[in-house]
Design an enzyme around this catalytic site. Structure first.
Site, PDB file in Angstrom:
ATOM      1  N   HIS A 142      14.993  13.303 133.961  1.00 22.16           N
ATOM      2  CA  HIS A 142      15.793  13.784 132.833  1.00 22.16           C
ATOM      3  C   HIS A 142      14.963  14.177 131.611  1.00 22.16           C
ATOM      4  O   HIS A 142      15.498  14.758 130.682  1.00 22.16           O
ATOM      5  CB  HIS A 142      16.799  12.693 132.443  1.00 22.16           C
ATOM      6  CG  HIS A 142      17.712  13.072 131.316  1.00 22.16           C
ATOM      7  ND1 HIS A 142      18.415  14.261 131.287  1.00 22.16           N
ATOM      8  CD2 HIS A 142      18.030  12.420 130.151  1.00 22.16           C
ATOM      9  CE1 HIS A 142      19.139  14.317 130.172  1.00 22.16           C
ATOM     10  NE2 HIS A 142      18.910  13.221 129.473  1.00 22.16           N
TER      11      HIS A 142
ATOM     12  N   ASP B 205      18.924  17.822 126.323  1.00 21.01           N
ATOM     13  CA  ASP B 205      19.985  16.831 126.211  1.00 21.01           C
ATOM     14  C   ASP B 205      20.896  17.163 125.013  1.00 21.01           C
ATOM     15  O   ASP B 205      21.419  18.273 124.938  1.00 21.01           O
ATOM     16  CB  ASP B 205      19.352  15.437 126.137  1.00 21.01           C
ATOM     17  CG  ASP B 205      20.345  14.300 126.250  1.00 21.01           C
ATOM     18  OD1 ASP B 205      20.799  14.009 127.370  1.00 21.01           O
ATOM     19  OD2 ASP B 205      20.670  13.697 125.210  1.00 21.01           O
TER      20      ASP B 205
END
Length: 294
Positions: free
Chosen positions: A274, A106
């Site tokens: 994610h 991320d």
């Protein structure tokens, strides 16, 4: 958690910032970087296993966890990925590592992306986890992605509008952000959720907003300039993403990444959302071990 690791606080070349982290193991150096809204704890199921073969350094990015959280400058330059990358280069130099491998998830992957461009002599290998390069994402916006990634634009609003709207709702925000909002969420233990909630302070949320303000302005312009000049990451690159995340559902990583990285060793979708290091730790450990060992 992180048994056998040593905790550190290292002063960076920015007088206002000390980076918190842990280091453990022995062997070639590997740096692990987390994303938003996480901390170095994100790597707790992977780092100890990698430390059996590598010297593993796991840090909190500036503005996150227990690292320093300076107030944002008017132009947001103290929260660019270039500045975040320099922090981590400073940490690794302090620990005695002039060259090292890096894996980032991320926002940590975006810092590592910039690190690989700005410090090619230092980065031996780069593993990107569940991102599309910033320039590609912001020049290929779809309605679906914008709805699912609303925070990119909400948090980039002028100071202190988002900060005031978060005020007093930090615990509510962090729990919903990690478990309900968007796709590919969940997979956290009560212990890690409690740690992320502890670190979700008004100072942290201001820093996160500055991170996104810089991302939408200075970072984007840096990335656009590099793209238009034909500059790409040259070191061996591993591209990992979750099959249930926005990266898979909104983009095609195999199409986007070759525009920005010249030496992609492997495209690696994993059976998760994610947060691969917490949702699929066995798989991501194996991929990182094989990549950094080769």
């Amino acid at each position: 958690m992180f048994e056998g690791f040593r905790t550190f606080e290292i002063q960076t070349s920015d007088p206002q910032v000390r980076i918190h982290g842990v280091v453990g193991g022995s062997g070639p150096p590997v740096l692990l970087l987390h994303g938003n809204p996480l901390t170095h704890v994100h790597w707790h199921r992977v780092a100890p296993r990698l430390a059996q073969q590598f010297t593993v350094v796991v840090t909190d990015l500036r503005g996150y966890g227990d690292s320093s959280k300076p107030h944002g400058l008017p132009d947001h330059s103290n929260y660019t990925f270039r500045r975040m990358a320099q922090d981590q280069v400073d940490v690794m130099a302090h620990l005695g590592f002039a060259k090292f491998c890096v894996a980032g998830h991320d926002r940590g992957a975006r810092a590592a992306y910039r690190m690989a461009l700005d410090h090619p002599e230092r980065i031996l290998k780069f593993a990107s986890i569940d991102i599309i390069p910033t320039h590609f994402a912001l020049t290929h916006i779809s309605r679906e992605w914008a709805v699912n990634s609303y925070h990119w634009f909400f948090m980039a609003q002028p100071y202190d509008i988002p900060e005031k709207l978060f005020e007093g709702k930090e615990k509510y925000y962090i729990e919903k952000k990690l478990t309900k909002m968007g796709i590919g969420k969940g997979g956290f233990t009560p212990e890690t959720l409690a740690e992320y909630a502890r670190c979700c302070t008004p100072e942290n949320l201001h820093a996160v907003c500055e991170d996104y303000r810089a991302g939408a302005t200075l970072d984007f312009e840096m990335d656009r300039a590099d793209y238009e000049a034909g500059r790409r990451i040259r070191c061996p690159t591993l591209v990992i993403w979750g099959e249930q995340s926005h990266t898979e559902k909104m983009f095609n990583p195999r199409e986007a990444w070759p525009l920005y990285a010249a030496n992609i060793v492997k495209f690696c979708p994993l059976p998760c959302g994610h947060y691969p290091a917490e949702q699929a730790p066995d798989e991501i450990y194996a991929e990182l071990f094989n990549f950094f060992s080769a």
